[in-house]
Design a protein around this motif. Structure first.
Motif, PDB file in Angstrom:
ATOM      1  N   TRP A 184      -6.393 -13.873 -30.103  1.00  0.00           N
ATOM      2  CA  TRP A 184      -5.290 -13.983 -31.070  1.00  0.00           C
ATOM      3  C   TRP A 184      -5.813 -14.230 -32.477  1.00  0.00           C
ATOM      4  O   TRP A 184      -5.251 -13.733 -33.460  1.00  0.00           O
ATOM      5  CB  TRP A 184      -4.346 -15.086 -30.623  1.00  0.00           C
ATOM      6  CG  TRP A 184      -3.092 -15.204 -31.441  1.00  0.00           C
ATOM      7  CD1 TRP A 184      -2.734 -16.238 -32.252  1.00  0.00           C
ATOM      8  CD2 TRP A 184      -2.015 -14.258 -31.516  1.00  0.00           C
ATOM      9  NE1 TRP A 184      -1.511 -16.002 -32.823  1.00  0.00           N
ATOM     10  CE2 TRP A 184      -1.040 -14.799 -32.396  1.00  0.00           C
ATOM     11  CE3 TRP A 184      -1.785 -13.019 -30.938  1.00  0.00           C
ATOM     12  CZ2 TRP A 184       0.152 -14.131 -32.699  1.00  0.00           C
ATOM     13  CZ3 TRP A 184      -0.604 -12.351 -31.244  1.00  0.00           C
ATOM     14  CH2 TRP A 184       0.335 -12.892 -32.115  1.00  0.00           C
ATOM     15  N   SER A 185      -6.899 -14.979 -32.582  1.00  0.00           N
ATOM     16  CA  SER A 185      -7.474 -15.272 -33.900  1.00  0.00           C
ATOM     17  C   SER A 185      -8.080 -14.027 -34.539  1.00  0.00           C
ATOM     18  O   SER A 185      -8.332 -14.003 -35.752  1.00  0.00           O
ATOM     19  CB  SER A 185      -8.544 -16.364 -33.788  1.00  0.00           C
ATOM     20  OG  SER A 185      -9.693 -15.884 -33.098  1.00  0.00           O
ATOM     21  N   GLN A 186      -8.313 -12.971 -33.730  1.00  0.00           N
ATOM     22  CA  GLN A 186      -8.910 -11.731 -34.236  1.00  0.00           C
ATOM     23  C   GLN A 186      -7.881 -10.609 -34.386  1.00  0.00           C
ATOM     24  O   GLN A 186      -8.248  -9.452 -34.610  1.00  0.00           O
ATOM     25  CB  GLN A 186     -10.011 -11.259 -33.277  1.00  0.00           C
ATOM     26  CG  GLN A 186     -11.143 -12.253 -33.084  1.00  0.00           C
ATOM     27  CD  GLN A 186     -12.146 -11.762 -32.054  1.00  0.00           C
ATOM     28  OE1 GLN A 186     -12.706 -10.665 -32.176  1.00  0.00           O
ATOM     29  NE2 GLN A 186     -12.385 -12.562 -31.017  1.00  0.00           N
ATOM     30  N   ARG A 187      -6.600 -10.940 -34.280  1.00  0.00           N
ATOM     31  CA  ARG A 187      -5.572  -9.901 -34.289  1.00  0.00           C
ATOM     32  C   ARG A 187      -5.525  -9.152 -35.620  1.00  0.00           C
ATOM     33  O   ARG A 187      -5.785  -9.711 -36.687  1.00  0.00           O
ATOM     34  CB  ARG A 187      -4.199 -10.485 -33.983  1.00  0.00           C
ATOM     35  CG  ARG A 187      -3.648 -11.454 -35.029  1.00  0.00           C
ATOM     36  CD  ARG A 187      -2.387 -12.126 -34.495  1.00  0.00           C
ATOM     37  NE  ARG A 187      -1.770 -13.027 -35.459  1.00  0.00           N
ATOM     38  CZ  ARG A 187      -2.153 -14.268 -35.679  1.00  0.00           C
ATOM     39  NH1 ARG A 187      -3.191 -14.763 -35.026  1.00  0.00           N
ATOM     40  NH2 ARG A 187      -1.506 -15.021 -36.564  1.00  0.00           N
ATOM     41  N   THR A 188      -5.191  -7.886 -35.533  1.00  0.00           N
ATOM     42  CA  THR A 188      -5.053  -7.031 -36.709  1.00  0.00           C
ATOM     43  C   THR A 188      -3.793  -7.425 -37.478  1.00  0.00           C
ATOM     44  O   THR A 188      -2.734  -7.624 -36.868  1.00  0.00           O
ATOM     45  CB  THR A 188      -4.943  -5.555 -36.282  1.00  0.00           C
ATOM     46  OG1 THR A 188      -6.118  -5.207 -35.556  1.00  0.00           O
ATOM     47  CG2 THR A 188      -4.796  -4.650 -37.493  1.00  0.00           C
ATOM     48  N   PRO A 189      -3.859  -7.538 -38.797  1.00  0.00           N
ATOM     49  CA  PRO A 189      -2.642  -7.842 -39.568  1.00  0.00           C
ATOM     50  C   PRO A 189      -1.566  -6.794 -39.296  1.00  0.00           C
ATOM     51  O   PRO A 189      -1.832  -5.598 -39.251  1.00  0.00           O
ATOM     52  CB  PRO A 189      -3.129  -7.775 -41.017  1.00  0.00           C
ATOM     53  CG  PRO A 189      -4.592  -8.083 -40.946  1.00  0.00           C
ATOM     54  CD  PRO A 189      -5.059  -7.466 -39.658  1.00  0.00           C
ATOM     55  N   GLY A 190      -0.339  -7.250 -39.091  1.00  0.00           N
ATOM     56  CA  GLY A 190       0.764  -6.331 -38.852  1.00  0.00           C
ATOM     57  C   GLY A 190       0.956  -5.923 -37.406  1.00  0.00           C
ATOM     58  O   GLY A 190       1.838  -5.120 -37.111  1.00  0.00           O
ATOM     59  N   VAL A 191       0.137  -6.467 -36.497  1.00  0.00           N
ATOM     60  CA  VAL A 191       0.313  -6.126 -35.080  1.00  0.00           C
ATOM     61  C   VAL A 191       1.705  -6.591 -34.651  1.00  0.00           C
ATOM     62  O   VAL A 191       2.157  -7.684 -35.016  1.00  0.00           O
ATOM     63  CB  VAL A 191      -0.798  -6.789 -34.226  1.00  0.00           C
ATOM     64  CG1 VAL A 191      -0.634  -8.291 -34.164  1.00  0.00           C
ATOM     65  CG2 VAL A 191      -0.820  -6.210 -32.822  1.00  0.00           C
ATOM     66  N   PRO A 192       2.460  -5.750 -33.912  1.00  0.00           N
ATOM     67  CA  PRO A 192       3.866  -6.070 -33.609  1.00  0.00           C
ATOM     68  C   PRO A 192       4.031  -7.051 -32.444  1.00  0.00           C
ATOM     69  O   PRO A 192       4.766  -6.800 -31.487  1.00  0.00           O
ATOM     70  CB  PRO A 192       4.451  -4.702 -33.264  1.00  0.00           C
ATOM     71  CG  PRO A 192       3.322  -3.980 -32.627  1.00  0.00           C
ATOM     72  CD  PRO A 192       2.087  -4.417 -33.396  1.00  0.00           C
ATOM     73  N   LEU A 193       3.348  -8.157 -32.529  1.00  0.00           N
ATOM     74  CA  LEU A 193       3.408  -9.194 -31.509  1.00  0.00           C
ATOM     75  C   LEU A 193       3.691 -10.519 -32.201  1.00  0.00           C
ATOM     76  O   LEU A 193       3.034 -10.859 -33.183  1.00  0.00           O
ATOM     77  CB  LEU A 193       2.088  -9.272 -30.734  1.00  0.00           C
ATOM     78  CG  LEU A 193       1.653  -8.001 -30.000  1.00  0.00           C
ATOM     79  CD1 LEU A 193       0.216  -8.142 -29.512  1.00  0.00           C
ATOM     80  CD2 LEU A 193       2.588  -7.707 -28.826  1.00  0.00           C
ATOM     81  N   ARG A 194       4.634 -11.257 -31.672  1.00  0.00           N
ATOM     82  CA  ARG A 194       5.061 -12.486 -32.341  1.00  0.00           C
ATOM     83  C   ARG A 194       4.342 -13.735 -31.849  1.00  0.00           C
ATOM     84  O   ARG A 194       4.457 -14.793 -32.480  1.00  0.00           O
ATOM     85  CB  ARG A 194       6.579 -12.666 -32.155  1.00  0.00           C
ATOM     86  CG  ARG A 194       7.418 -11.577 -32.802  1.00  0.00           C
ATOM     87  CD  ARG A 194       8.873 -11.675 -32.392  1.00  0.00           C
ATOM     88  NE  ARG A 194       9.032 -11.417 -30.955  1.00  0.00           N
ATOM     89  CZ  ARG A 194      10.211 -11.403 -30.332  1.00  0.00           C
ATOM     90  NH1 ARG A 194      11.325 -11.649 -31.014  1.00  0.00           N
ATOM     91  NH2 ARG A 194      10.275 -11.151 -29.030  1.00  0.00           N
ATOM     92  N   SER A 195       3.634 -13.639 -30.759  1.00  0.00           N
ATOM     93  CA  SER A 195       3.014 -14.837 -30.195  1.00  0.00           C
ATOM     94  C   SER A 195       1.867 -14.457 -29.269  1.00  0.00           C
ATOM     95  O   SER A 195       1.708 -13.291 -28.887  1.00  0.00           O
ATOM     96  CB  SER A 195       4.052 -15.636 -29.385  1.00  0.00           C
ATOM     97  OG  SER A 195       4.483 -14.889 -28.258  1.00  0.00           O
ATOM     98  N   MET A 196       1.096 -15.464 -28.900  1.00  0.00           N
ATOM     99  CA  MET A 196       0.024 -15.247 -27.939  1.00  0.00           C
ATOM    100  C   MET A 196       0.582 -14.824 -26.583  1.00  0.00           C
ATOM    101  O   MET A 196      -0.036 -14.048 -25.862  1.00  0.00           O
ATOM    102  CB  MET A 196      -0.834 -16.504 -27.790  1.00  0.00           C
ATOM    103  CG  MET A 196      -1.757 -16.756 -28.972  1.00  0.00           C
ATOM    104  SD  MET A 196      -3.012 -18.020 -28.628  1.00  0.00           S
ATOM    105  CE  MET A 196      -1.999 -19.489 -28.584  1.00  0.00           C
TER     106      MET A 196
END
Length: 326
Positions: free
Chosen positions: A180-192
């Motif tokens: 989660w700390s490496q997620r791409t900005p704007g990924v359409p996911l609201r939570s872990m």
């Protein structure tokens, strides 16, 4: 008198250093419980299959000055080992470890069956529901599916299945947090939690590392515009024991909380245990315009931007698979 003493010392020295006789010449397993006395430990080894006098073994523990340093644990004494080796093993805590391998893409039910078969692992959760197990693990109300990291776990004989589950649960917590700390900005996911659900779908949709990010990219594109995911593994999971290995059109039309053909968005829980590669793919999807994909039949997929392209790919590869089917 001196000669007699020398004889006793020599006999003791020989006993300490010669191999201990073991029942049927086979390795002897014994679990030293926490708080066991040296006398009880000596008796336990003899009862387990070390064919010597437990009083001699107990006296050796006392005479060594290390009796209080013996550690609780699960041990295996191999043929050829001496009384010195036995004590050294317990003082060092050199436990005999078994392993159980928990596979990416397995469901929690499959994990429980594998743990129940694992060598020397106490099945303390047998008969408990998934909800009961999660409560024992300190996560009441949390679905068990997807919450355990697939890996090979080593454990000492006599350990419990719940202890292995706790380690796998903590491992998934860490892996999910790292991803989660490496997620791409704007990924359409609201939570872990949503990342874990998507990762579980990616895990079931492809076993090919090269395709994981692309599969996640397709699903991310669909989530952004509110398009239904329409992924078969979620439907199969929702069918549960009703699935006989043949997914039919009626299944795709039958609504369940996991039917992503009838419902938009992600299903309510993960559908399997995702590995590290799928976790990273879910939060770092490939930048693609593809909205569709179809399996080639060799483990890889063909990705398409339009429905027309997708239908062509479906027709092509379904025909190939039909020709290969006897």
């Amino acid at each position: 008198m001196a000669a007699g003493l020398l004889t006793i010392v020599a006999a003791g020295w020989l006993w300490l250093n010669q191999p201990l006789p073991l029942r049927d010449g086979q390795p002897v397993d014994y679990a030293v419980e926490q708080g066991s006395s040296p006398r009880a430990i000596a008796r336990g080894w003899v009862d387990a299959g070390v064919e010597t006098d437990d009083w001699l073994l107990y006296q050796w523990f006392r005479w060594s000055g290390q009796s209080r340093q013996m550690r609780a644990g699960s041990y295996e004494l191999s043929p050829g080992s001496s009384a010195r080796d036995l004590l050294r093993m317990m003082v060092r805590g050199d436990e005999r470890l078994a392993t159980v391998r928990l596979i990416e893409g397995w469901t929690f039910s499959q994990w429980r069956m594998e743990l129940a078969r694992a060598e020397g692992l106490k099945p303390t959760t047998a008969g408990l529901s998934s909800a009961d197990i999660m409560s024992l693990l300190g996560r009441p109300g949390l679905a068990a599916e997807g919450r355990f990291f697939p890996d090979t776990y080593a454990y000492a004989k006599g350990s419990t299945d719940l202890a292995v589950m706790r380690r796998a649960l903590q491992a998934m917590d860490q892996r999910l947090t790292d991803a989660w700390s490496q997620r791409t900005p704007g990924v359409p996911l609201r939570s872990m939690d949503e990342a874990l659900i998507l990762a579980s779908i990616v895990e079931k949709e492809t076993g090919t590392d090269a395709d994981r990010a692309m599969v996640a990219g397709v699903f991310s594109n669909r989530l952004r515009i509110g398009m239904r995911l329409q992924t078969d593994p979620t439907v199969i999971y929702g069918l549960g024991d009703r699935f006989d290995g043949n997914l039919r059109k009626v299944h795709l039309l039958t609504d369940t909380p996991y039917n992503t053909y009838t419902r938009a968005g992600l299903p309510p829980t993960p559908i399997a245990m995702p590995g590290k590669a799928s976790l990273l793919a879910a939060v770092r999807p490939a930048p693609t315009r593809a909205m569709y994909f179809v399996a080639r039949g060799d483990g890889t997929s063909v990705f398409s931007q339009t429905l027309a392209e997708h239908n062509q790919a479906v027709n092509r590869y379904q025909r190939q698979q039909a020709r290969r089917t006897p």
